[in-house]
Design an enzyme around this catalytic site. Sequence first.
Site, PDB file in Angstrom:
ATOM      1  N   GLN A 128       0.833  -1.204   0.000  1.00  0.00           N
ATOM      2  CA  GLN A 128       0.000   0.000   0.000  1.00  0.00           C
ATOM      3  C   GLN A 128       0.866   1.252   0.000  1.00  0.00           C
ATOM      4  OE1 GLN A 128      -1.782   1.453   3.737  1.00  0.00           O
ATOM      5  NE2 GLN A 128      -3.775   1.240   2.760  1.00  0.00           N
ATOM      6  N   GLY A 129       0.667   2.128  -0.962  1.00  0.00           N
ATOM      7  CA  GLY A 129       1.409   3.385  -1.047  1.00  0.00           C
ATOM      8  C   GLY A 129       0.517   4.568  -0.710  1.00  0.00           C
ATOM      9  N   TYR A 130       0.312   4.796   0.571  1.00  0.00           N
ATOM     10  CA  TYR A 130      -0.510   5.918   1.030  1.00  0.00           C
ATOM     11  C   TYR A 130       0.353   6.983   1.706  1.00  0.00           C
ATOM     12  CZ  TYR A 130      -5.209   3.876   0.303  1.00  0.00           C
ATOM     13  OH  TYR A 130      -6.370   3.384  -0.223  1.00  0.00           O
ATOM     14  N   SER A 131       0.904   6.656   2.886  1.00  0.00           N
ATOM     15  CA  SER A 131       1.617   7.646   3.690  1.00  0.00           C
ATOM     16  C   SER A 131       2.869   8.151   2.990  1.00  0.00           C
ATOM     17  CB  SER A 131       2.013   7.057   5.043  1.00  0.00           C
ATOM     18  OG  SER A 131       0.869   6.749   5.815  1.00  0.00           O
ATOM     19  N   GLU A 246     -10.236  -1.511   5.875  1.00  0.00           N
ATOM     20  CA  GLU A 246      -9.000  -1.508   6.644  1.00  0.00           C
ATOM     21  C   GLU A 246      -9.266  -1.443   8.136  1.00  0.00           C
ATOM     22  OE1 GLU A 246      -4.674   0.813   6.703  1.00  0.00           O
ATOM     23  OE2 GLU A 246      -6.336   1.630   5.553  1.00  0.00           O
ATOM     24  N   SER A 395      -4.977   7.315  12.781  1.00  0.00           N
ATOM     25  CA  SER A 395      -4.625   7.383  14.197  1.00  0.00           C
ATOM     26  C   SER A 395      -5.869   7.414  15.072  1.00  0.00           C
ATOM     27  CB  SER A 395      -3.765   8.619  14.475  1.00  0.00           C
ATOM     28  OG  SER A 395      -4.536   9.787  14.397  1.00  0.00           O
ATOM     29  N   ASN A 396      -5.730   6.924  16.296  1.00  0.00           N
ATOM     30  CA  ASN A 396      -6.883   6.865  17.195  1.00  0.00           C
ATOM     31  C   ASN A 396      -7.401   8.242  17.562  1.00  0.00           C
ATOM     32  OD1 ASN A 396      -6.518   4.150  17.014  1.00  0.00           O
ATOM     33  ND2 ASN A 396      -6.293   3.778  19.206  1.00  0.00           N
ATOM     34  N   GLU A 397      -6.532   9.250  17.511  1.00  0.00           N
ATOM     35  CA  GLU A 397      -7.002  10.622  17.727  1.00  0.00           C
ATOM     36  C   GLU A 397      -7.991  11.023  16.625  1.00  0.00           C
ATOM     37  OE1 GLU A 397      -3.259  10.064  19.914  1.00  0.00           O
ATOM     38  OE2 GLU A 397      -3.881   9.650  17.851  1.00  0.00           O
TER      39      GLU A 397
END
Length: 410
Positions: A128-131, A246, A395-397
């Site tokens: 996967q190329g996301y970040s 996801e 992220s959970n935030e």
Amino acid sequence: MDLAWSPADLEFRDEVRAFLEEKLTPDLRRAGRLMTSVYSDHEASLRWQAILHDRGWAAPAWPVEHGGCDWSLTQHYVFSRESTLAGAPTLSPMGIRMVAHAIIAFGTKAQQDFFLPRILTGEVFFCQGYSEPESGSDLASLSMAAADDGDDLVCTGSKIWTTHAREANWMFALVRTSRTAKKQQGITFVLVDMASPGIDVRPLVMTSGEEIQNQVFFDEVRVPKSNVIGRIDDGWTVAKYLLEFERGGGATAPALQVLAEEIATVAGTAPGPSGGMLLDDPGFSRRLAEARIRTDVLEVLEYRVLAALSGGGHPGADSSMLKILSTELSQVLTELAMEAAGPRGRAYQPHATRPGGPVAQFTPPEDGYVGGQPWQAVAPLRYLNDRAGSIYAGSNEIQRNILAKAALGL
């Protein structure tokens, strides 16, 4: 919500158990039990996928016409739960659980005909190329450029935290094809052949010593426009669709319940800080009891999502709740496992585990010495890898912000 399994569900559960008993070899079970992160040993994962594919169970959530199973949602959950309890190695989610759904929903027939059968067999293995270095939780801020050049998009930039980029022969990626006032626009979803000229993969050594993730550099890499999924500049629509796959949908609670039970068993014989057994220590036993209660809550939440889907509904913000609860519970339990492992759990012994990727700059001792039980070698690696659980997949935030807006109306 009815929590009781129907007779048909129980019959299916028994069928799955019989299959797992017959097909899960001791080595495959070992690979599943000695995982040090959410990723199985790569070769074991592919072997298990081949066995599942022979049975027609490699991608049960796909539409039947593409190789999926005509299962009820309850059967999907039962299969996931029983596989976890039996110690089966996990399959890489990038192809079967993620990009395949985008190809099915947004891809052309030619794309479906080429990729889907090869994903099932493992011939095509995706990363996967996301970040990007400057774009993580705020994914829409990505900047990797994809210039229009006739029949191709010419991609320049880099992706980071790319799991299994060295093992993968294809990547699904988000690239910037134009810039508008709204950053979610101008993003395109593409499939990239990892053998393309101009791609350089450099492993990242994690705190666990494992090289599962990588940074991938693109130097004028040509990607045919025929590899675009959906429409150019509308890749954000595809990306949002994939996030649902996801962040939830499987049975996470059983694996955490197994881990909690193992910790309780070991803590009953491990020495505690005051001279008795660790399980007799009030502080430890309270934290373990709280974690076990929360795993039961997680299981009920998974059942609730299952019930909503069975009734034709949508999990909505519950997928964010599942992501928060499961990753933070895993972090709590791996901390408790480290305490239960004691001094032997502090030794760095990756050769006693089955990590999801190579281990950098480590030479096993000549005598193969492993102090304690194999799970004590797994404990520190799981602890280190699980620190990322509250960051990946959004992220959970960010997930709490989603809940605040969607569930509380804030």
